[in-house]
Design a protein around this motif. Structure first.
Motif, short mmCIF file in Angstrom:
data_model
loop_
_atom_site.label_atom_id
_atom_site.label_comp_id
_atom_site.label_asym_id
_atom_site.label_seq_id
_atom_site.Cartn_x
_atom_site.Cartn_y
_atom_site.Cartn_z
N VAL A 172 0.84 -1.18 0.00
CA VAL A 172 0.00 0.00 0.00
C VAL A 172 0.88 1.24 0.00
O VAL A 172 2.01 1.21 0.52
CB VAL A 172 -0.96 0.00 1.21
N GLN A 173 0.39 2.32 -0.58
CA GLN A 173 1.16 3.56 -0.61
C GLN A 173 1.04 4.29 0.73
O GLN A 173 0.06 4.10 1.47
CB GLN A 173 0.64 4.47 -1.73
N PRO A 174 2.03 5.11 1.06
CA PRO A 174 1.92 5.92 2.28
C PRO A 174 0.63 6.72 2.29
O PRO A 174 0.22 7.27 1.26
CB PRO A 174 3.14 6.83 2.19
N GLY A 175 -0.01 6.75 3.46
CA GLY A 175 -1.30 7.43 3.59
C GLY A 175 -2.49 6.53 3.32
O GLY A 175 -3.63 6.90 3.60
N GLY A 176 -2.23 5.34 2.82
CA GLY A 176 -3.30 4.41 2.50
C GLY A 176 -3.77 3.62 3.70
O GLY A 176 -3.32 3.84 4.84
N SER A 177 -4.69 2.69 3.43
CA SER A 177 -5.30 1.89 4.49
C SER A 177 -5.30 0.41 4.13
O SER A 177 -5.31 0.05 2.95
CB SER A 177 -6.75 2.33 4.72
N LEU A 178 -5.28 -0.41 5.17
CA LEU A 178 -5.45 -1.84 5.03
C LEU A 178 -6.23 -2.34 6.24
O LEU A 178 -6.15 -1.74 7.32
CB LEU A 178 -4.10 -2.58 5.00
N VAL A 233 2.91 -6.69 5.55
CA VAL A 233 2.41 -5.37 5.19
C VAL A 233 3.60 -4.53 4.73
O VAL A 233 4.57 -4.39 5.47
CB VAL A 233 1.70 -4.69 6.37
N THR A 234 3.50 -4.01 3.53
CA THR A 234 4.56 -3.17 2.98
C THR A 234 3.96 -1.83 2.59
O THR A 234 3.02 -1.76 1.80
CB THR A 234 5.21 -3.83 1.77
N VAL A 235 4.52 -0.75 3.15
CA VAL A 235 4.07 0.60 2.85
C VAL A 235 5.19 1.29 2.07
O VAL A 235 6.26 1.58 2.61
CB VAL A 235 3.74 1.39 4.13
#
Length: 120
Positions: free
Chosen positions: A12-18, A116-118
């Protein structure tokens, strides 16, 4: 055989959610305190969030307060971790943990982890 199966990890990109899920089986889920931990290579496993069995009280690591929310659904034997405003430093393998402290002994179980990878 007791199982804790995590899902929902990914890139997920920075600022995103999971939203992570942890499905439990073969034990009395509602009686267990449930937690999420995370670990990065070369570091110790870190407690992220905890939810009690008695009253669904929650606690969070300072690094995730206000961004992550732990919840549980005892009817589905599942605990969740909603992660918002993700940062690169949240990158880790996330583990589900269940513990019951009985009068004589403690029972505890770990899941297998989900990555989880940001990253941009």
């Amino acid at each position: 055989q007791v199982q804790l199966v995590e899902s929902g990890g990914g890139l997920v990109q920075p600022g995103g959610s999971l939203r992570l899920s942890c499905a439990a089986s073969k034990f009395t889920f509602s009686s267990y305190l449930m937690s999420w931990y995370r670990q990065t290579p070369g570091k110790e496993r870190e407690l992220v969030a905890t939810i009690t069995s008695a009253d669904d009280s929650t606690k969070y690591a300072d690094s995730v307060k206000g961004r992550f929310t732990i919840s549980r659904d005892n009817a589905k034997n599942t605990v969740y971790l909603q992660m918002n405003s993700l940062k690169p430093e949240d990158t880790a393998v996330y583990y589900c943990y269940a513990v019951y402290r009985g009068p004589i002994r403690q029972y505890d179980y770990w899941g297998q982890g989900t990555q989880v990878t940001v990253s941009p």
